[in-house]
Structure formats: structure tokens, C-alpha cells
Design a protein around this motif. Structure first.
Motif, mmCIF file in Angstrom:
data_model
loop_
_atom_site.group_PDB
_atom_site.id
_atom_site.type_symbol
_atom_site.label_atom_id
_atom_site.label_comp_id
_atom_site.label_asym_id
_atom_site.label_seq_id
_atom_site.Cartn_x
_atom_site.Cartn_y
_atom_site.Cartn_z
ATOM 1 N N CYS A 92 -30.304 16.625 4.071
ATOM 2 C CA CYS A 92 -30.609 17.174 5.389
ATOM 3 C C CYS A 92 -32.087 17.499 5.537
ATOM 4 O O CYS A 92 -32.521 17.949 6.588
ATOM 5 C CB CYS A 92 -29.740 18.394 5.679
ATOM 6 N N LEU A 93 -32.906 17.293 4.508
ATOM 7 C CA LEU A 93 -34.341 17.581 4.600
ATOM 8 C C LEU A 93 -35.193 16.360 4.219
ATOM 9 O O LEU A 93 -36.087 16.469 3.367
ATOM 10 C CB LEU A 93 -34.718 18.751 3.681
ATOM 11 N N PRO A 94 -34.973 15.213 4.816
ATOM 12 C CA PRO A 94 -35.698 14.020 4.339
ATOM 13 C C PRO A 94 -37.216 14.091 4.511
ATOM 14 O O PRO A 94 -37.957 13.611 3.653
ATOM 15 C CB PRO A 94 -35.102 12.880 5.162
ATOM 16 N N ALA A 95 -37.675 14.711 5.596
ATOM 17 C CA ALA A 95 -39.126 14.768 5.816
ATOM 18 C C ALA A 95 -39.799 15.624 4.754
ATOM 19 O O ALA A 95 -40.948 15.399 4.371
ATOM 20 C CB ALA A 95 -39.435 15.314 7.201
ATOM 21 N N VAL A 96 -39.059 16.632 4.264
ATOM 22 C CA VAL A 96 -39.601 17.502 3.223
ATOM 23 C C VAL A 96 -39.565 16.778 1.876
ATOM 24 O O VAL A 96 -40.572 16.691 1.162
ATOM 25 C CB VAL A 96 -38.810 18.822 3.147
ATOM 26 N N CYS A 97 -38.399 16.229 1.545
ATOM 27 C CA CYS A 97 -38.245 15.576 0.243
ATOM 28 C C CYS A 97 -39.161 14.362 0.121
ATOM 29 O O CYS A 97 -39.703 14.095 -0.945
ATOM 30 C CB CYS A 97 -36.802 15.155 0.039
ATOM 31 N N GLY A 98 -39.331 13.627 1.199
ATOM 32 C CA GLY A 98 -40.218 12.465 1.155
ATOM 33 C C GLY A 98 -41.636 12.869 0.807
ATOM 34 O O GLY A 98 -42.439 12.058 0.356
ATOM 35 N N ARG A 99 -41.950 14.139 1.007
ATOM 36 C CA ARG A 99 -43.308 14.605 0.731
ATOM 37 C C ARG A 99 -43.452 15.331 -0.602
ATOM 38 O O ARG A 99 -44.436 15.140 -1.295
ATOM 39 C CB ARG A 99 -43.756 15.548 1.853
ATOM 40 N N VAL A 100 -42.503 16.196 -0.933
ATOM 41 C CA VAL A 100 -42.750 17.051 -2.096
ATOM 42 C C VAL A 100 -41.845 16.797 -3.308
ATOM 43 O O VAL A 100 -42.015 17.428 -4.340
ATOM 44 C CB VAL A 100 -42.704 18.562 -1.722
ATOM 45 N N CYS A 101 -40.893 15.875 -3.217
ATOM 46 C CA CYS A 101 -40.073 15.561 -4.384
ATOM 47 C C CYS A 101 -40.917 14.882 -5.455
ATOM 48 O O CYS A 101 -41.765 14.066 -5.124
ATOM 49 C CB CYS A 101 -38.981 14.567 -4.001
ATOM 50 N N ALA A 114 -39.995 -0.350 -12.280
ATOM 51 C CA ALA A 114 -40.843 0.643 -12.944
ATOM 52 C C ALA A 114 -41.332 0.122 -14.290
ATOM 53 O O ALA A 114 -42.434 0.441 -14.737
ATOM 54 C CB ALA A 114 -40.083 1.953 -13.120
ATOM 55 N N ASN A 115 -40.477 -0.722 -14.925
ATOM 56 C CA ASN A 115 -40.882 -1.303 -16.213
ATOM 57 C C ASN A 115 -42.169 -2.107 -16.066
ATOM 58 O O ASN A 115 -42.938 -2.251 -16.988
ATOM 59 C CB ASN A 115 -39.798 -2.247 -16.736
ATOM 60 N N LYS A 116 -42.335 -2.658 -14.877
ATOM 61 C CA LYS A 116 -43.521 -3.471 -14.617
ATOM 62 C C LYS A 116 -44.589 -2.657 -13.885
ATOM 63 O O LYS A 116 -45.529 -3.192 -13.313
ATOM 64 C CB LYS A 116 -43.136 -4.687 -13.773
ATOM 65 N N LYS A 117 -44.378 -1.358 -13.853
ATOM 66 C CA LYS A 117 -45.292 -0.422 -13.185
ATOM 67 C C LYS A 117 -45.461 -0.745 -11.696
ATOM 68 O O LYS A 117 -46.528 -0.575 -11.124
ATOM 69 C CB LYS A 117 -46.666 -0.420 -13.870
ATOM 70 N N GLY A 118 -44.405 -1.237 -11.112
ATOM 71 C CA GLY A 118 -44.492 -1.554 -9.686
ATOM 72 C C GLY A 118 -43.303 -1.012 -8.934
ATOM 73 O O GLY A 118 -42.797 -1.645 -8.010
ATOM 74 N N GLU A 119 -42.813 0.183 -9.334
ATOM 75 C CA GLU A 119 -41.599 0.738 -8.718
ATOM 76 C C GLU A 119 -41.745 0.857 -7.203
ATOM 77 O O GLU A 119 -42.818 1.093 -6.677
ATOM 78 C CB GLU A 119 -41.246 2.105 -9.326
ATOM 79 N N VAL A 120 -40.607 0.676 -6.533
ATOM 80 C CA VAL A 120 -40.598 0.782 -5.075
ATOM 81 C C VAL A 120 -40.929 2.219 -4.673
ATOM 82 O O VAL A 120 -40.462 3.171 -5.295
ATOM 83 C CB VAL A 120 -39.205 0.384 -4.526
ATOM 84 N N ALA A 121 -41.749 2.370 -3.643
ATOM 85 C CA ALA A 121 -42.185 3.717 -3.210
ATOM 86 C C ALA A 121 -41.082 4.361 -2.371
ATOM 87 O O ALA A 121 -41.190 4.501 -1.145
ATOM 88 C CB ALA A 121 -43.475 3.618 -2.424
ATOM 89 N N ILE A 122 -40.015 4.789 -3.044
ATOM 90 C CA ILE A 122 -38.830 5.309 -2.358
ATOM 91 C C ILE A 122 -39.156 6.552 -1.520
ATOM 92 O O ILE A 122 -38.732 6.684 -0.381
ATOM 93 C CB ILE A 122 -37.719 5.631 -3.392
ATOM 94 N N GLY A 123 -39.941 7.455 -2.122
ATOM 95 C CA GLY A 123 -40.287 8.695 -1.428
ATOM 96 C C GLY A 123 -41.045 8.417 -0.140
ATOM 97 O O GLY A 123 -40.792 9.038 0.897
ATOM 98 N N ARG A 124 -41.982 7.490 -0.199
ATOM 99 C CA ARG A 124 -42.782 7.199 0.990
ATOM 100 C C ARG A 124 -41.920 6.563 2.087
ATOM 101 O O ARG A 124 -42.129 6.804 3.272
ATOM 102 C CB ARG A 124 -43.928 6.253 0.629
ATOM 103 N N LEU A 125 -40.925 5.778 1.665
ATOM 104 C CA LEU A 125 -40.030 5.159 2.641
ATOM 105 C C LEU A 125 -39.117 6.214 3.274
ATOM 106 O O LEU A 125 -38.826 6.177 4.469
ATOM 107 C CB LEU A 125 -39.190 4.061 1.977
ATOM 108 N N GLU A 126 -38.701 7.169 2.453
ATOM 109 C CA GLU A 126 -37.875 8.263 2.957
ATOM 110 C C GLU A 126 -38.649 9.038 4.021
ATOM 111 O O GLU A 126 -38.165 9.308 5.120
ATOM 112 C CB GLU A 126 -37.499 9.200 1.794
#
Lengths: 473, 285
Positions: A92-101, A114-126
């Protein structure tokens, strides 16, 4: 060669899309948000990098079990409204979690790329989806279950409490949140600074909970205005999410000099009381020239960066271990460094020295070196004898941590606490040692993260619902 | 939001504020305080509770207009609201049958001692009141105290009522009694509490002071109200506000109280001067 396979392989783009940010020279002079967020174009580009694994490991790294690949695939299709819906099913707090998680230690660390150091930017997408929804101005209110007639009191409006409220209200229960301060949001409003988490965003998220039908009562100190036992007469269940709100000091000479702050005071003055707008706001703040912040966590970084924005010529982090052991998120310490915060590592304050009027003038420190790893697994700092030196400073912010706030535990018979002052609660259900009382977040774990508190809130909500349905404790 | 039932200036610069706060009124005990914010831009300030009415659900505060925040409160009138009134905070005054208790009040402390004196009388104590003020017209609520106190002394700087001088005349009062009091309770400005504690140290009379440091949340979260008591750090909001006056580090306390003196001035200088008319303490600007 199979042409289809070639195409698939070539789709894996190992370059994460950078987050547009304010430049360090500019942002160190303002309180606007540092990270500006993805544009639609960048978001879609980043979302396309997700491999949509059959067994997504990212989900297991999320304390609130968000369906990560699902919401990402919505972004790929450009269907942002389904994306945010998907996200809000679990958070219920996506705008917060996308920033501070700390995504780098959670979902993103599990990403196959992540093994290739190219993990998807999940937080930024959130964050992108949450911000998109806010920009559209149409907030989707999910349908609630039939009213059950059950009443729940939630003590504290921080991330744990808000999560419990959001979950239980959708299940048809009546929810009332009690907040001691005059604004709801807990640490999200008094602690985390505007440049990292704009207060308008927190207000929006709390508003969403209100729109769902939760009552939010501010200026109400449970433990003082009413006790838990009194609440239990009126409510069927009580959730305690009062957080870690008792600042630690170091017990060294001079800590009560003027100019020595706890991080809680310093940040509350600036954030909640809008001291950064002084003298347009009436909460007075001092104009400090040289500020030292003791500690190495996110709160320390927040304080040091706030000091710069308040016009300090010099802002330092004083930390007793080395760079490698800094508990702050890498992103935060990097931001601080870029903005010009000076890092004094392997340094320990031992004494604060004041002038004749009781104001801080100098701090005396010791040099440290690292020894063997201690219980925390980090190398233990050892004092180097006779390495004392002094630094001229007119303010020190002590950001070495907090104990749980004792107000509720000390006024509630039957609530058992640990030696550290945290509440004893079952890890899986949040049940305390007192019937009909649940707890979660920092009051149980000691100071931790926003998302862990939300995860605890989710589990407690599930257990409370079960109790309200079955009547079995 | 709490509605204002009454706001009036009772003596020059000293205001009485009665707020609608049923939850607090049903809970508050002598010696406790509330945190008030006049408006949405306002600072949070701790103020001692001087009286309450559980039936009507109201709480009464006496405060002196000294700076921006108390100034904003003084501009409000019945029917207006304050943005915040939260409490009751802090621990209550220790009440017991001590024998003879001397209550020393000055400034807002004359008001905040009232519930303490009521409770002391109820517990069977003999109560001697000492009021301290610059001049006789600054002493208030005497009518209320006459019904309660066994004896009332006054000390005024200009000698307009009672003994002439500062609270340093207190030993004269104590020496004039057949027996020294068994306990002294002081409410008021820092100077009054510190000086009184100094004078009761030697005859060794237990002395309770009600500290009023700068506070933000009042629940132990910010730590700005820390005081040194007997060499140890305490938080006035949760450990106090009452402490033994003989154990307080007064020099430190005073300097922490004055931390924002310059900024208070800055706040007043931020705006264009307004044409202000005052009538009965109410700003008519």
C-alpha cells in the motif's frame, strides 16, 4: 543456428538504465528530491530487460511478496494502470518503498541478472508506477469486503501501522490509527528528509488509507491519553507499531552542550517542523557552520546532507569503522560524498568541549584501527592509544541509533519486553504476550527498515484477521 | 484541533487558555503538561496544566507571552481552535501526607501549582503558599488559593505586597515559621526554581521542581529536553518533569533553555511590521 534463440540472447541488455538525478552542485543547496524518477520511455526500456523468469527469485527477496515480474510486464505493455493495481495488491506504500527500500539487498539482489551485475532496477520501476498514478490523479480505490463490525486500534502511523490498516480495512474491518505527533506517517515524516522522500508523497499515501475508510487520529499518545487496556475495552484487537523512538547517546562528557543534537531532534526539527523554511516557519533552527555527524547509517547520511542544505560550510561523517563497514545504503553514502560531505573514518569522539556559554566549540576524537571480526561479523574497531586530536565544530548530530520507545511497554501490564526493550512478539504472527495485542516493526526488531516493518505489518494483519474470524487467540 | 472555550489576559502578559480536550481532562494529574501548537505553522511548546474540568471536558493552561509561539497563542480567542493539544504528558507530582508543604510559585507557576495544592490538601497536608512576582498586580488566583492554603506569603520585587526583594528572602519566611516545612515544591521560571533549591539545600528540605525545557514531541523521541540529574542524563518529558531541585545541573539547564534566544528575534524580524492594536491582550491587527 536457431534464429529465435539468437534474438533472445541479444535482448539481454546488461546496462541498467540510470536514474536521472539533480547534479550534486545544485542539489546540495536545495531540499528538492535528488532522484528525479524514470520517464515513461526509460521505464519501458528498463522493464524490457526483465527476463520474466518462470521461477522468479526476486519475489522471494521481497518482504511483502510483491508479484514483481507481473507488474514489470504491465510496464512493458505500457499498461501502467494495471501495473499499479498489481503492485498495490501487495504494497500500500509503493511510492515510499520505490524510494527508500534497500532493493540492492532484497528483490534486486535475487535478480538473475545480478550475477552479471545488471539486475533489473525493480525499485525504480515501482516508484515509476506510483508516481505515474499520482500524476494521473486518478487513484483506484479497491472494493472492500462486507463490513464485519470488528474494530481494530492501530498505535502508530508509520510503515507498520499503515500496512496493517490498509490490509484490514480491505477485509471489511473498522480501523482507527492513533498517532502521537500532529502529522501521520511516523518516521516517514519526521525522520526521512524531503530530498529523499518528499512529504507530499507520504501525505498522499496516508490519504489513500483515509480514502479506504481508516480513521486517523493525530495528537493522541497511547500510553498517556489512553492506555492499551482502555483501548481493548473499545476495540477487538490492538496493533502496536510505535517504532524505535528513544535516541541513544554515547555517555561521553559534554553531550548536553548546546549544539549537540540527537539525529531524531535534528531531523524532526527540519522535516516535521519544517525548520528548513525558518524563519518563515516558526520552529527555530541554528545556522551552523561546521557540523559533524556521528554514525554511519542512513540516518547519519540524511543528517549530514541536511546540514549542507542548511548552509553549513563543512559537514562531516565521523565513523569508528572504515568505509567498507558503513551500514548506510551505498547509494546514500555515494550521494553524500558527491554533495561534499567529508568522511572521517576510523574515528571515535571521546569528548565534547564547550565555550563559556555552554555551546559546543570542539570535539576531541581518537583514531581507531580494525581488529578481528566481532559478533556482527564486521571487523571490530580498536582505539589507538594517544591518538587524540581535536576538531573545531559548532554542531554535532548523534546518529548512533535508537532504542524502542518505552511509552507503551511501560504502561501496559502483561506486555513482555526483551533485554533490549523491544516487545516480545511471534515472528510469524506478530502476537505479543498479551491477548488481543499484536506488534510489529521497529518496536519488535529494534531500528530496521521501512519494508521490514511493512512485512511485519502484513503478517500481523493476516493473524489479526484470522483471530477476528475464528475468535481463537 | 481543539476548540478554545476561553482566552483572556489575567495579569499583564499572562494568559489563561481553556481548551476543549475531553480525553486529556479525564486523564490529567497534577504536575503534568500538554504540548500545544497554535496553528499549522506553529512550534510545539510544552505548557503545564493549571486546571481541568472532567465533566465539561476542558483543560486550562496559564502561559506567559514571551516569543513567537506564545504570541500566536495569545492572539487566539474563544471559538478559535489550536492545531494541537496533546497529553497529558510527563509524570504526575508525587502526592502523599508529608506534613507541612511549602509551595513556591511565580509567573505561570502560580497557575500550575493549583492542582498540586488541591491534591496536597486532599492528602491531609498543611500547605503554605509563597507567591513571587515583580509587583503585586502580577499575582493572580489569590481568591482560589485563599480557600485552600493554610497560609499565604508574598514576595514582590518592589515591595508592593509582602516582603520586598527576590525569592532570596525565602529563608526569612522559613525562619519565621515554628518549624521548617517538610517539603518544598517550586513551579515557575528557571531562576526561581534554581534559587529556591539553593536555599533549601542547607537546611536539607526535600525540594521538588517542575522543569520546563525546550521539547518537540514530549514522548522521549527527540531528546532535546535532556537534563543532568545527579550527574546522569535524563529526559524531562518521560523521566520528569519533576526532579529534586538539589540534583539538577542548573547552569546547564539554563544554557539549554536559552539555546534559541537569537532565533526568536530573527523570527520576529522576518516579516514587515504590521500595525497592531492590542485590546485586553488580544491582538486586533
Amino acid at each position: 543456428m536457431n534464429p529465435e534463440k539468437t534474438e533472445k540472447t541479444s535482448k539481454i541488455d546488461l546496462n541498467r538504465n540510470d536514474m536521472p538525478r539533480q547534479s550534486p552542485e545544485i542539489r546540495r543547496h536545495n531540499f528538492n528530491e535528488v532522484a528525479l524518477g524514470y520517464t515513461e520511455e526509460i521505464a519501458v526500456k528498463e522493464a524490457k530487460r526483465c527476463l520474466q523468469c518462470k521461477k522468479p527469485k526476486c519475489k522471494t527477496g521481497c518482504p511483502v511478496e510483491i508479484d514483481i515480474p507481473d507488474f514489470i510486464s504491465c510496464i512493458v505493455k505500457g499498461d501502467f494502470s494495471s501495473g499499479i493495481k498489481k503492485l498495490k495488491e501487495k504494497n500500500c506504500l509503493p511510492a515510499v518503498c520505490g524510494r527508500v527500500c534497500p532493493q540492492e539487498a532484497q528483490c534486486e539482489s535475487q535478480c538473475i541478472l545480478a550475477n552479471k551485475k545488471g539486475e533489473v532496477a525493480i525499485g525504480r520501476l515501482e516508484r515509476f508506477l506510483a508516481d505515474w498514478e499520482a500524476k494521473e490523479g486518478k487513484v483506484d480505490i479497491p472494493t472492500k469486503a462486507k463490513p464485519t463490525g470488528k474494530k481494530i486500534a492501530i498505535v502508530g502511523s508509520g510503515p507498520a501501522g499503515v500496512t496493517v490498516a490498509g490490509d484490514l480495512i480491505l477485509l471489511g474491518h473498522e480501523v482507527t490509527i492513533f498517532e502521537a505527533l500532529h502529522k501521520a506517517g511516523g518516521v516517514l515524516v519526521y525522520g526521512i528528509p524531503e530530498f529523499r522522500l518528499p512529504k507530499a508523497i507520504v501525505a498522499r499515501e496516508v490519504d489513500y488509507i483515509r480514502q479506504l475508510g481508516a480513521k486517523v487520529i493525530t495528537d493522541y499518545v497511547v500510553g498517556k491519553t489512553r492506555s492499551i487496556d482502555e483501548l481493548l475495552k473499545e476495540f477487538d484487537a490492538v496493533f502496536v507499531g510505535t517504532g524505535a523512538g528513544l535516541p541513544w547517546f554515547m555517555d561521553i562528557p559534554g553531550e548536553n552542550l548546546n549544539g549537540v543534537y540527537s539525529a531524531n531532534e535534528y531531523l524532526t526539527r527540519m522535516n516535521l517542523m519544517r525548520g528548513y523554511q525558518f524563519p518563515m516557519s516558526s520552529t527555530p533552527v541554528k545556522k551552523h557552520v561546521r557540523v559533524a555527524v556521528v554514525g554511519g547509517g542512513n540516518v547519519a547520511m540524511d543528517s549530514a546532507r541536511t546540514a549542507l542544505r542548511m548552509g553549513a560550510d563543512e559537514s562531516r561523517i565521523i565513523y569508528r569503522r572504515s568505509h567498507a563497514e558503513l551500514p548506510a545504503r551505498l547509494e546514500e553514502s555515494e550521494n553524500a560524498e558527491e554533495e561534499g560531505v567529508i568522511f572521517n573514518m576510523l574515528t571515535l569522539p571521546v569528548r565534547y568541549i564547550g565555550d563559556e556559554n555552554g555551546w559546543l566549540k570542539e570535539i576531541e576524537c581518537l583514531k581507531m584501527e580494525l581488529g578481528e571480526p566481532d559478533a556482527s561479523g564486521r571487523r571490530r574497531p580498536i582505539e589507538i592509544p594517544n591518538s587524540n586530536f581535536r576538531m573545531e565544530m559548532d554542531a554535532v548530530v548523534c546518529a548512533i541509533g535508537n532504542s524502542p520507545n518505552p511509552l507503551v511497554p511501560s504502561t501496559t501490564p502483561g506486555l513482555q519486553t526483551t533485554r533490549r526493550g523491544t516487545l516480545v512478539a511471534d515472528q510469524e504472527t506478530g502476537k505479543t504476550t498479551k491477548e488481543r495485542v499484536w506488534a510489529g516493526g521497529d518496536i519488535v526488531t529494534g531500528a530496521a527498515t521501512v519494508i521490514l516493518a511493512m512485512g511485519a505489518g502484513r503478517k500481523a494483519a493476516r493473524s489479526i484477521h484470522e483471530y477476528l474470524e475464528t475468535g481463537k487467540w | 484541533m481543539n476548540k478554545i472555550i476561553e482566552r483572556k489576559m489575567i495579569v499583564p502578559n499572562m494568559h489563561l487558555l481553556t481548551l476543549e480536550a475531553p480525553d486529556i481532562a479525564s486523564k490529567v494529574k497534577p504536575g503534568q503538561f500538554v504540548i500545544v501548537r497554535a496553528n499549522d505553522e506553529g512550534e510545539r511548546i510544552p505548557l503545564s496544566v493549571a486546571d481541568w474540568d472532567e465533566e465539561k471536558g476542558t483543560v486550562t493552561i496559564i502561559f506567559m507571552e514571551v516569543g513567537a509561539s506564545t504570541g500566536a497563542l495569545a492572539c487566539l480567542a474563544a471559538g478559535d481552535s489550536v492545531a494541537t493539544c496533546v497529553g497529558p504528558l510527563g509524570n504526575e507530582t508525587e502526592i502523599g501526607n508529608f506534613g507541612t508543604v511549602m509551595c513556591v510559585g511565580g509567573c505561570y507557576g502560580i497557575g500550575s501549582l493549583y492542582p498540586v495544592v488541591k491534591a496536597l490538601k486532599k492528602a491531609g497536608n498543611r500547605v503554605i503558599m509563597v507567591f513571587e512576582a515583580r509587583s503585586n498586580y502580577l499575582i493572580y488566583w489569590v481568591d482560589k488559593y485563599i480557600k485552600l492554603a493554610d497560609k499565604i506569603f508574598n514576595v514582590t520585587r518592589d515591595g508592593s505586597l509582602g516582603l520586598k526583594g527576590h525569592i532570596s528572602r525565602l529563608p526569612d519566611i522559613i525562619n519565621g515559621l515554628p518549624n521548617p516545612p517538610d517539603r518544598v515544591i517550586v513551579n515557575g521560571c528557571t531562576f526561581l526554581m534554581a534559587r529556591t533549591s539553593e536555599m533549601t539545600r542547607d537546611p536539607s528540605i526535600p525540594t521538588v521542581v517542575n522543569l520546563n525545557p525546550i521539547m518537540i514531541d514530549g514522548t522521549g523521541m527527540c531528546g532535546v529536553c535532556r537534563v543532568t540529574i545527579n550527574g546522569k542524563m535524563k529526559f524531562a518529558c518521560v523521566d520528569g518533569p519533576e526532579f529534586s531541585g538539589h540534583e539538577v545541573d542548573w547552569k546547564e539547564f539554563l544554557s539549554r533553555r536559552k539555546a534559541y534566544l537569537e532565533e526568536e528575534v530573527l523570527f520576529f524580524r522576518r516579516s514587515e511590521p504590521k500595525q497592531a492594536v492590542h485590546k485586553e491582550g488580544k491582538c486586533q491587527a
